[in-house]
Scaffold this motif. Structure first.
Motif, PDB file in Angstrom:
ATOM      1  N   PRO A 131       0.833  -1.206   0.000  1.00 48.46           N
ATOM      2  CA  PRO A 131       0.000   0.000   0.000  1.00 48.46           C
ATOM      3  C   PRO A 131       0.871   1.261   0.000  1.00 48.46           C
ATOM      4  O   PRO A 131       2.028   1.236   0.429  1.00 48.46           O
ATOM      5  CB  PRO A 131      -0.779  -0.101   1.315  1.00 48.46           C
ATOM      6  N   ARG A 132       0.316   2.359  -0.460  1.00 49.09           N
ATOM      7  CA  ARG A 132       1.068   3.620  -0.568  1.00 49.09           C
ATOM      8  C   ARG A 132       1.665   4.042   0.779  1.00 49.09           C
ATOM      9  O   ARG A 132       2.820   4.444   0.837  1.00 49.09           O
ATOM     10  CB  ARG A 132       0.175   4.725  -1.115  1.00 49.09           C
ATOM     11  N   THR A 133       0.912   3.944   1.858  1.00 47.61           N
ATOM     12  CA  THR A 133       1.420   4.366   3.162  1.00 47.61           C
ATOM     13  C   THR A 133       2.624   3.531   3.571  1.00 47.61           C
ATOM     14  O   THR A 133       3.607   4.064   4.099  1.00 47.61           O
ATOM     15  CB  THR A 133       0.317   4.286   4.229  1.00 47.61           C
ATOM     16  N   ALA A 134       2.588   2.237   3.332  1.00 46.68           N
ATOM     17  CA  ALA A 134       3.729   1.379   3.642  1.00 46.68           C
ATOM     18  C   ALA A 134       4.948   1.799   2.812  1.00 46.68           C
ATOM     19  O   ALA A 134       6.072   1.825   3.316  1.00 46.68           O
ATOM     20  CB  ALA A 134       3.382  -0.084   3.383  1.00 46.68           C
ATOM     21  N   ASN A 135       4.728   2.158   1.563  1.00 44.85           N
ATOM     22  CA  ASN A 135       5.821   2.635   0.722  1.00 44.85           C
ATOM     23  C   ASN A 135       6.405   3.947   1.234  1.00 44.85           C
ATOM     24  O   ASN A 135       7.618   4.149   1.195  1.00 44.85           O
ATOM     25  CB  ASN A 135       5.349   2.797  -0.728  1.00 44.85           C
TER      26      ASN A 135
ATOM     27  N   LEU B  23      -1.357  11.704   8.980  1.00 40.98           N
ATOM     28  CA  LEU B  23      -1.624  10.339   9.425  1.00 40.98           C
ATOM     29  C   LEU B  23      -1.444  10.228  10.937  1.00 40.98           C
ATOM     30  O   LEU B  23      -0.512  10.795  11.496  1.00 40.98           O
ATOM     31  CB  LEU B  23      -0.690   9.358   8.721  1.00 40.98           C
ATOM     32  N   GLU B  24      -2.333   9.495  11.561  1.00 42.61           N
ATOM     33  CA  GLU B  24      -2.256   9.256  13.002  1.00 42.61           C
ATOM     34  C   GLU B  24      -1.172   8.219  13.289  1.00 42.61           C
ATOM     35  O   GLU B  24      -0.841   7.390  12.442  1.00 42.61           O
ATOM     36  CB  GLU B  24      -3.595   8.737  13.522  1.00 42.61           C
ATOM     37  N   LYS B  25      -0.673   8.253  14.497  1.00 43.23           N
ATOM     38  CA  LYS B  25       0.337   7.292  14.930  1.00 43.23           C
ATOM     39  C   LYS B  25      -0.168   5.852  14.791  1.00 43.23           C
ATOM     40  O   LYS B  25       0.577   4.957  14.400  1.00 43.23           O
ATOM     41  CB  LYS B  25       0.724   7.596  16.382  1.00 43.23           C
ATOM     42  N   SER B  26      -1.440   5.631  15.077  1.00 37.03           N
ATOM     43  CA  SER B  26      -2.014   4.282  14.980  1.00 37.03           C
ATOM     44  C   SER B  26      -2.028   3.764  13.539  1.00 37.03           C
ATOM     45  O   SER B  26      -1.866   2.566  13.304  1.00 37.03           O
ATOM     46  CB  SER B  26      -3.429   4.256  15.560  1.00 37.03           C
ATOM     47  N   VAL B  27      -2.199   4.657  12.582  1.00 34.72           N
ATOM     48  CA  VAL B  27      -2.173   4.268  11.168  1.00 34.72           C
ATOM     49  C   VAL B  27      -0.752   3.866  10.766  1.00 34.72           C
ATOM     50  O   VAL B  27      -0.544   2.840  10.105  1.00 34.72           O
ATOM     51  CB  VAL B  27      -2.696   5.416  10.269  1.00 34.72           C
ATOM     52  N   ILE B  28       0.226   4.655  11.188  1.00 29.80           N
ATOM     53  CA  ILE B  28       1.627   4.330  10.894  1.00 29.80           C
ATOM     54  C   ILE B  28       1.983   2.987  11.537  1.00 29.80           C
ATOM     55  O   ILE B  28       2.618   2.140  10.906  1.00 29.80           O
ATOM     56  CB  ILE B  28       2.566   5.444  11.393  1.00 29.80           C
ATOM     57  N   GLN B  29       1.536   2.765  12.772  1.00 29.03           N
ATOM     58  CA  GLN B  29       1.801   1.496  13.469  1.00 29.03           C
ATOM     59  C   GLN B  29       1.236   0.318  12.681  1.00 29.03           C
ATOM     60  O   GLN B  29       1.876  -0.717  12.551  1.00 29.03           O
ATOM     61  CB  GLN B  29       1.205   1.528  14.877  1.00 29.03           C
ATOM     62  N   LYS B  30       0.039   0.478  12.153  1.00 26.30           N
ATOM     63  CA  LYS B  30      -0.606  -0.591  11.373  1.00 26.30           C
ATOM     64  C   LYS B  30       0.246  -0.950  10.154  1.00 26.30           C
ATOM     65  O   LYS B  30       0.484  -2.129   9.884  1.00 26.30           O
ATOM     66  CB  LYS B  30      -1.999  -0.135  10.926  1.00 26.30           C
ATOM     67  N   PHE B  31       0.729   0.048   9.439  1.00 25.40           N
ATOM     68  CA  PHE B  31       1.501  -0.224   8.233  1.00 25.40           C
ATOM     69  C   PHE B  31       2.926  -0.679   8.552  1.00 25.40           C
ATOM     70  O   PHE B  31       3.525  -1.422   7.771  1.00 25.40           O
ATOM     71  CB  PHE B  31       1.484   0.987   7.300  1.00 25.40           C
ATOM     72  N   VAL B  32       3.448  -0.280   9.695  1.00 32.25           N
ATOM     73  CA  VAL B  32       4.749  -0.810  10.129  1.00 32.25           C
ATOM     74  C   VAL B  32       4.620  -2.306  10.374  1.00 32.25           C
ATOM     75  O   VAL B  32       5.496  -3.083   9.990  1.00 32.25           O
ATOM     76  CB  VAL B  32       5.262  -0.061  11.382  1.00 32.25           C
TER      77      VAL B  32
ATOM     78  N   VAL C 173       2.568  -4.304   8.863  1.00 31.63           N
ATOM     79  CA  VAL C 173       2.511  -4.903   7.526  1.00 31.63           C
ATOM     80  C   VAL C 173       3.927  -5.103   6.992  1.00 31.63           C
ATOM     81  O   VAL C 173       4.251  -6.160   6.437  1.00 31.63           O
ATOM     82  CB  VAL C 173       1.680  -4.017   6.555  1.00 31.63           C
ATOM     83  N   LEU C 174       4.779  -4.097   7.168  1.00 27.61           N
ATOM     84  CA  LEU C 174       6.158  -4.178   6.684  1.00 27.61           C
ATOM     85  C   LEU C 174       6.972  -5.220   7.452  1.00 27.61           C
ATOM     86  O   LEU C 174       7.779  -5.934   6.866  1.00 27.61           O
ATOM     87  CB  LEU C 174       6.830  -2.806   6.769  1.00 27.61           C
ATOM     88  N   VAL C 175       6.761  -5.299   8.753  1.00 30.22           N
ATOM     89  CA  VAL C 175       7.466  -6.304   9.564  1.00 30.22           C
ATOM     90  C   VAL C 175       7.020  -7.702   9.161  1.00 30.22           C
ATOM     91  O   VAL C 175       7.842  -8.590   8.935  1.00 30.22           O
ATOM     92  CB  VAL C 175       7.242  -6.059  11.077  1.00 30.22           C
ATOM     93  N   ASN C 176       5.709  -7.899   9.043  1.00 31.08           N
ATOM     94  CA  ASN C 176       5.175  -9.212   8.666  1.00 31.08           C
ATOM     95  C   ASN C 176       5.577  -9.620   7.255  1.00 31.08           C
ATOM     96  O   ASN C 176       5.681 -10.803   6.953  1.00 31.08           O
ATOM     97  CB  ASN C 176       3.649  -9.244   8.809  1.00 31.08           C
ATOM     98  N   GLY C 177       5.794  -8.646   6.384  1.00 37.89           N
ATOM     99  CA  GLY C 177       6.206  -8.930   5.010  1.00 37.89           C
ATOM    100  C   GLY C 177       7.712  -9.032   4.838  1.00 37.89           C
ATOM    101  O   GLY C 177       8.200  -9.124   3.717  1.00 37.89           O
ATOM    102  N   ASP C 178       8.453  -8.990   5.930  1.00 42.80           N
ATOM    103  CA  ASP C 178       9.921  -9.074   5.906  1.00 42.80           C
ATOM    104  C   ASP C 178      10.584  -7.945   5.122  1.00 42.80           C
ATOM    105  O   ASP C 178      11.586  -8.145   4.447  1.00 42.80           O
ATOM    106  CB  ASP C 178      10.386 -10.434   5.363  1.00 42.80           C
ATOM    107  N   TYR C 179      10.016  -6.745   5.222  1.00 43.54           N
ATOM    108  CA  TYR C 179      10.635  -5.560   4.647  1.00 43.54           C
ATOM    109  C   TYR C 179      11.370  -4.759   5.715  1.00 43.54           C
ATOM    110  O   TYR C 179      12.296  -4.023   5.417  1.00 43.54           O
ATOM    111  CB  TYR C 179       9.584  -4.652   3.998  1.00 43.54           C
TER     112      TYR C 179
END
Length: 107
Positions: free
Chosen positions: A30-34, A64-73, A75-81
């Protein structure tokens, strides 16, 4: 991260300064993760969610709220990025392309 990911480069021209900003986007994220990945690559240091929130909002003029950034972080951790390291009560995130965390990266 497998080698089948397609990378596209978006180039944006700032209206006033005619400055070129390069961003790397992985099409399967997703764009936010990028945006988070780009901030981590650009800063080249381990960052907390609070630091990432401030950096993404400042760099990309978002709210973006801190909780939104946490959610996408997550995603990145789970995706091994992104890798997470804990230091005391804080969690620091770094892109997996970085070889190792040093003490200077926490400053």
């Amino acid at each position: 991260m497998d080698d089948t990911n397609v990378i596209r480069i978006d180039i944006e021209y700032a209206k006033d300064e005619r400055k070129v900003i390069d961003e790397v986007f992985l099409d399967n994220l997703p764009r936010t993760a990028n945006l988070i990945l780009n901030v981590l690559w650009d800063r080249n240091k381990a960052m907390t969610v609070a630091e990432l929130t401030e950096a993404v909002n400042g760099e990309y003029e978002t709210h973006l709220e801190k909780s939104v950034i946490q959610k996408f972080v997550r995603v990145l951790v789970n995706g091994d990025y992104v890798d997470v390291k804990r230091r005391g009560f804080r969690a620091y995130y770094q892109p997996l392309g970085m070889e190792y965390m040093t003490e200077e990266m926490f400053l």
